[in-house]
Enzyme design. Sequence first.
Site, mmCIF file in Angstrom:
data_model
loop_
_atom_site.group_PDB
_atom_site.id
_atom_site.type_symbol
_atom_site.label_atom_id
_atom_site.label_comp_id
_atom_site.label_asym_id
_atom_site.label_seq_id
_atom_site.Cartn_x
_atom_site.Cartn_y
_atom_site.Cartn_z
ATOM 1 N N THR A 1 0.820 -1.215 0.000
ATOM 2 C CA THR A 1 0.000 0.000 0.000
ATOM 3 C C THR A 1 0.853 1.265 0.000
ATOM 4 O O THR A 1 1.980 1.274 0.522
ATOM 5 C CB THR A 1 -0.912 -0.015 1.252
ATOM 6 O OG1 THR A 1 -1.506 1.269 1.405
ATOM 7 C CG2 THR A 1 -0.141 -0.316 2.525
ATOM 8 N N ASP A 2 0.280 2.348 -0.523
ATOM 9 C CA ASP A 2 0.950 3.660 -0.465
ATOM 10 C C ASP A 2 1.078 4.160 0.975
ATOM 11 O O ASP A 2 1.873 5.063 1.252
ATOM 12 C CB ASP A 2 0.211 4.693 -1.333
ATOM 13 C CG ASP A 2 -1.251 4.919 -0.941
ATOM 14 O OD1 ASP A 2 -1.740 4.278 0.020
ATOM 15 O OD2 ASP A 2 -1.911 5.763 -1.594
ATOM 16 N N GLU A 3 0.285 3.578 1.890
ATOM 17 C CA GLU A 3 0.313 4.067 3.276
ATOM 18 C C GLU A 3 1.654 3.821 3.956
ATOM 19 O O GLU A 3 1.966 4.441 4.969
ATOM 20 C CB GLU A 3 -0.827 3.433 4.089
ATOM 21 C CG GLU A 3 -2.187 3.741 3.482
ATOM 22 C CD GLU A 3 -3.355 3.456 4.397
ATOM 23 O OE1 GLU A 3 -3.191 3.495 5.619
ATOM 24 O OE2 GLU A 3 -4.451 3.194 3.859
ATOM 25 N N LYS B 1 2.133 -3.354 7.291
ATOM 26 C CA LYS B 1 2.382 -3.551 5.852
ATOM 27 C C LYS B 1 3.839 -3.196 5.520
ATOM 28 O O LYS B 1 4.496 -3.895 4.748
ATOM 29 C CB LYS B 1 1.417 -2.711 5.010
ATOM 30 C CG LYS B 1 -0.034 -3.133 5.084
ATOM 31 C CD LYS B 1 -0.314 -4.534 4.550
ATOM 32 C CE LYS B 1 -0.147 -4.664 3.058
ATOM 33 N NZ LYS B 1 -0.589 -5.988 2.557
ATOM 34 N N TYR C 1 -1.776 -0.348 11.040
ATOM 35 C CA TYR C 1 -1.962 -1.071 9.767
ATOM 36 C C TYR C 1 -0.785 -0.798 8.837
ATOM 37 O O TYR C 1 -0.160 -1.735 8.308
ATOM 38 C CB TYR C 1 -3.272 -0.629 9.095
ATOM 39 C CG TYR C 1 -3.324 -0.973 7.616
ATOM 40 C CD1 TYR C 1 -3.410 -2.294 7.186
ATOM 41 C CD2 TYR C 1 -3.275 0.035 6.637
ATOM 42 C CE1 TYR C 1 -3.438 -2.613 5.825
ATOM 43 C CE2 TYR C 1 -3.300 -0.282 5.280
ATOM 44 C CZ TYR C 1 -3.382 -1.612 4.882
ATOM 45 O OH TYR C 1 -3.396 -1.918 3.541
HETATM 46 P P1 NAD Z 1 -9.881 -7.217 2.294
HETATM 47 O O1 NAD Z 1 -9.884 -6.881 3.736
HETATM 48 O O2 NAD Z 1 -11.092 -6.968 1.478
HETATM 49 O O3 NAD Z 1 -9.516 -8.772 2.084
HETATM 50 C C1 NAD Z 1 -8.475 -9.388 2.791
HETATM 51 C C2 NAD Z 1 -8.651 -10.890 2.639
HETATM 52 O O4 NAD Z 1 -7.569 -11.523 3.313
HETATM 53 C C3 NAD Z 1 -9.950 -11.410 3.255
HETATM 54 O O5 NAD Z 1 -10.577 -12.296 2.343
HETATM 55 C C4 NAD Z 1 -9.484 -12.158 4.499
HETATM 56 O O6 NAD Z 1 -10.316 -13.256 4.839
HETATM 57 C C5 NAD Z 1 -8.092 -12.601 4.081
HETATM 58 N N1 NAD Z 1 -7.220 -12.816 5.240
HETATM 59 C C6 NAD Z 1 -6.942 -11.957 6.255
HETATM 60 N N2 NAD Z 1 -6.112 -12.522 7.124
HETATM 61 C C7 NAD Z 1 -5.834 -13.769 6.662
HETATM 62 C C8 NAD Z 1 -5.038 -14.834 7.123
HETATM 63 N N3 NAD Z 1 -4.351 -14.751 8.270
HETATM 64 N N4 NAD Z 1 -4.976 -15.966 6.378
HETATM 65 C C9 NAD Z 1 -5.669 -16.091 5.218
HETATM 66 N N5 NAD Z 1 -6.470 -15.096 4.738
HETATM 67 C C10 NAD Z 1 -6.551 -13.958 5.452
HETATM 68 O O7 NAD Z 1 -8.611 -6.464 1.690
HETATM 69 P P2 NAD Z 1 -8.415 -5.804 0.256
HETATM 70 O O8 NAD Z 1 -8.957 -4.431 0.289
HETATM 71 O O9 NAD Z 1 -8.883 -6.750 -0.767
HETATM 72 O O10 NAD Z 1 -6.827 -5.685 0.237
HETATM 73 C C11 NAD Z 1 -6.022 -6.707 -0.343
HETATM 74 C C12 NAD Z 1 -4.572 -6.310 -0.184
HETATM 75 O O11 NAD Z 1 -4.358 -5.047 -0.809
HETATM 76 C C13 NAD Z 1 -4.130 -6.153 1.260
HETATM 77 O O12 NAD Z 1 -2.832 -6.685 1.385
HETATM 78 C C14 NAD Z 1 -4.124 -4.641 1.483
HETATM 79 O O13 NAD Z 1 -3.163 -4.285 2.444
HETATM 80 C C15 NAD Z 1 -3.758 -4.148 0.102
HETATM 81 N N6 NAD Z 1 -4.258 -2.792 -0.209
HETATM 82 C C16 NAD Z 1 -5.607 -2.516 -0.206
HETATM 83 C C17 NAD Z 1 -6.034 -1.238 -0.544
HETATM 84 C C18 NAD Z 1 -7.497 -0.880 -0.624
HETATM 85 O O14 NAD Z 1 -7.812 0.242 -0.988
HETATM 86 N N7 NAD Z 1 -8.414 -1.781 -0.316
HETATM 87 C C19 NAD Z 1 -5.093 -0.228 -0.845
HETATM 88 C C20 NAD Z 1 -3.744 -0.539 -0.800
HETATM 89 C C21 NAD Z 1 -3.327 -1.841 -0.511
#
Ligand code: NAD
Length: 340
Positions: free
Chosen positions: A128-130, A156, A152
């Site tokens: 993430t950009d964060e 990351k 968070y």
């Molecule tokens: P989300 O919360 O919608 O989904 C996360 C998934 O990971 C869920 O299905 C959850 O069940 C699974 N999970 C969590 N812990 C787990 C574990 N210990 N073992 C197995 N599965 C597990 O998240 P998202 O928004 O789809 O984000 C996906 C990735 O992208 C993450 O790594 C997040 O940090 C990154 N990200 C998201 C955003 C955003 O805007 N949503 C932005 C930047 C980066």
Amino acid sequence: MSKTRILVTGGAGFIGSHYVRTLLGPLGPQDVTVTVLDAFTYAANAANLDPVKDSDRYRLVVGDICDSDLVDRLMAEHDQVVHFAAESHVDRSLASATEFVRSNVVGTQTLLDAALRQGIDRFVHVSTDEVYGSIPEGSCSEEQPVNPNSPYAASKASSDLIALACHRSHGLDVRVTRCSNNYGPYQFPEKIIPLFVTRLFAGRKVPLYGDGLNVRDWLHVDDHIRAVELVRTRGRAGEIYNIGGGTELDNRGLTALLVEACGAGPDSVEYVTDRKGHDRRYSVDWRKAHVELGYKPQKDFAEGLAETVAWYRDNPHVWDRTAQPGQAGPSGGTTGNAPC
Ligand code: NAD
């Protein structure tokens, strides 16, 4: 022709399921198989994977990325890993960070250890950009040191460093992506766009943090997924790739757009006490992904937002767990060992 066997962690969440639906959809590569490994936390939704559940190139394993026996067994059966699984909501990390360290840090290390043991040939780590922290102006390039503020973002950043260290120390082909705020369908309604849209459609007020002037760059999930695929197929080992969407908005401006799109009035916005340590602005410089991989966001923001709002209006049976028979638990998946 032998197929590339991809293990997708977190494939039942918002972005991971989009990736899986895209890979296994009609326009996706035909030479891959996909196994989703997901623990089905509150953020996962089995309905997100309904469109692919009958594909003969798809398999679901319900299990935890911290479960090293399970992860070892799965790595032995796969060629590549695309790692989305994480605890992903900043507010939850402020309430309690332990699960963020367990899943995001220990989970990533567990995957990397198994990837090394089992000779995985490519590991894409989605971040993430964060991790760069808040910047008042300009955009962070990949050379910028990490400077996370929330628990968070710190979890990351830790996982990014651990993944890169695994490349530098052991030579594992690790590629790290750092994207901005994603939006689109199938997102659990806790982050600003789906939370506000679903509340507004229900005739409820929406809570806007602080003065509402925190700025985020918005990236459509289609564009993000295209970029992840470019990194998987054309990126270089040991490299970080920033992925931006090109639409910077403060939360006040975004909220006004959502209020209008949902046909609500300005009185539906309620200013509430700011989030602790709320980062003011994130911005990534994504020229490296553009120059090296040909990445460019394609989705027009106004169009993408209108489609997203319409999706939440038309698909409560997907996002509203209370409307789903048997809730959102997985069906048809195999189960791994108990979570660590
Ligand atoms: P989300 O919360 O919608 O989904 C996360 C998934 O990971 C869920 O299905 C959850 O069940 C699974 N999970 C969590 N812990 C787990 C574990 N210990 N073992 C197995 N599965 C597990 O998240 P998202 O928004 O789809 O984000 C996906 C990735 O992208 C993450 O790594 C997040 O940090 C990154 N990200 C998201 C955003 C955003 O805007 N949503 C932005 C930047 C980066």
